[in-house]
Design a protein around this motif. Structure first.
Motif, short mmCIF file in Angstrom:
data_model
loop_
_atom_site.label_atom_id
_atom_site.label_comp_id
_atom_site.label_asym_id
_atom_site.label_seq_id
_atom_site.Cartn_x
_atom_site.Cartn_y
_atom_site.Cartn_z
N PHE A 107 0.85 -1.20 0.00
CA PHE A 107 0.00 0.00 0.00
C PHE A 107 0.87 1.24 0.00
O PHE A 107 1.94 1.28 0.60
N ASN A 108 0.40 2.24 -0.74
CA ASN A 108 1.17 3.49 -0.79
C ASN A 108 0.89 4.30 0.48
O ASN A 108 0.00 3.97 1.26
N SER A 109 1.66 5.37 0.65
CA SER A 109 1.54 6.10 1.91
C SER A 109 0.20 6.81 2.02
O SER A 109 -0.26 7.08 3.13
N SER A 110 -0.46 7.09 0.89
CA SER A 110 -1.80 7.69 0.96
C SER A 110 -2.78 6.70 1.57
O SER A 110 -3.68 7.08 2.33
N LYS A 124 -8.12 4.80 13.99
CA LYS A 124 -8.30 5.81 15.04
C LYS A 124 -9.79 6.02 15.33
O LYS A 124 -10.20 6.15 16.49
N ILE A 140 -4.96 4.52 8.92
CA ILE A 140 -4.75 5.08 10.27
C ILE A 140 -5.99 5.85 10.74
O ILE A 140 -6.43 5.71 11.88
N HIS A 141 -6.56 6.65 9.85
CA HIS A 141 -7.78 7.39 10.22
C HIS A 141 -8.90 6.43 10.62
O HIS A 141 -9.63 6.67 11.58
N ILE A 168 -1.94 4.35 3.68
CA ILE A 168 -1.57 4.27 5.10
C ILE A 168 -2.36 5.32 5.89
O ILE A 168 -2.91 5.04 6.95
N THR A 169 -2.43 6.52 5.34
CA THR A 169 -3.17 7.60 6.01
C THR A 169 -4.63 7.21 6.21
O THR A 169 -5.19 7.40 7.29
#
Lengths: 123, 160
Positions: free
Chosen positions: A66-69, A79, A75-76, A71-72
């Motif tokens: 997975f790309n870092s976008s 959370k 995480i959201h 990942i964001t």
């Protein structure tokens, strides 16, 4: 929420409903704005878990990239699950170094209340 | 020495294409799946940044370069740069956080920010590269091109 498979480009998410809401991530997530496409699904999961009082399982073992976008977005989502006190079980494949490094870091979201558990499995 | 150099069109799908190509090349050269996956990740993250932040008002593409020499791997992208965009300054700020603390701390701090602040997005890619691979990430501007380079040592486990 029905059992279904959601396809987002090279990423496939299998959604299952038994005692928990279970998401199995497979393939690769390269989307430019993954939040736009993942958010409706994640919202649906949160709604289902909140109204029925069930937990959520997130399986990343079969995820290849997975790309870092993405990942964001993930995480959201985690959370949000935590903040709503939805019991969440995250599993990943510790034999893939990239998964281990990321999910080790994600351990910072775990708190003593135990609502979020991150568990390595070995393939 | 193994090298790959090309100019890629700034289309989003090309970041995934380069990830696949680079992973295949590194796998063929060193025979290690983990090293190949990591190299693909770097190719993808740097290419995505070039596509997102490059100045494409005059068309063109971004230069992509892979150099594998011994156990050292270099991936570099160079894209047209608009000084008024502030993208180089943002990059320098990210690289400073990696340098001033550590790659791990910079990455964890950013993950925390993303988790804690609603609407907080992005700026994870370079920290991820620096942290996951212990890569040295640098950036410079030359001839209206913004170049970002990652260099790291391959950790090859022959038992894999």
């Amino acid at each position: 929420m029905q059992n279904k498979t959601v396809q987002l480009g090279d990423l496939e998410i299998e959604v299952g409903n038994t005692n928990t809401v279970r998401l199995v991530f497979r393939g690769k997530s390269n989307h430019r704005e993954p939040d736009a496409v993942l958010r409706p699904l994640f919202h649906e999961v949160i709604k289902k878990a909140s109204t029925t009082g069930t937990g959520v399982e997130l399986h990343f073992e079969k995820l290849e990239f997975f790309n870092s976008s993405t990942i964001t977005s993930v995480i959201h989502f985690i959370k949000e699950l935590r903040s709503r006190h939805i019991a969440t079980q995250v599993t990943y494949d510790a034999t893939h170094k990239w998964q281990k490094v990321f999910f080790d870091a994600l351990g910072m979201l775990q708190k003593a209340d135990g609502f979020l558990q991150i568990t390595p499995v070995t393939s | 020495m193994t090298t790959l150099a090309l100019v890629a069109r700034p289309e989003w799908a090309n970041a995934a294409s380069l990830r696949t190509a680079v992973a295949a090349i590194v796998k063929a050269a060193v025979g290690d799946v983990e090293a190949a996956t990591n190299a693909g990740m770097v190719a993808c993250e740097l290419s995505e940044n070039a596509i997102k932040y490059g100045d494409w008002s005059h068309g063109g593409g971004f230069a992509f370069r892979l150099v594998l020499e011994g156990r050292e791997l270099l991936v570099e992208v160079a894209s047209p740069y608009d000084p008024s965009s502030g993208s180089f300054e943002r990059l320098q700020c990210i690289l400073r956080t990696i340098h001033d603390r550590s790659a791990q701390q910079a990455y964890l701090q950013r993950l925390t920010e993303v988790a804690e602040k609603t609407g907080e997005i992005g700026q994870l890619g370079l920290r991820r590269i620096a942290h996951e691979l212990s890569a040295r990430v640098t950036a410079y501007v030359e001839n209206d091109l913004l170049s970002v380079r990652a260099i790291w040592h391959l950790d090859i486990d022959r038992s894999r």
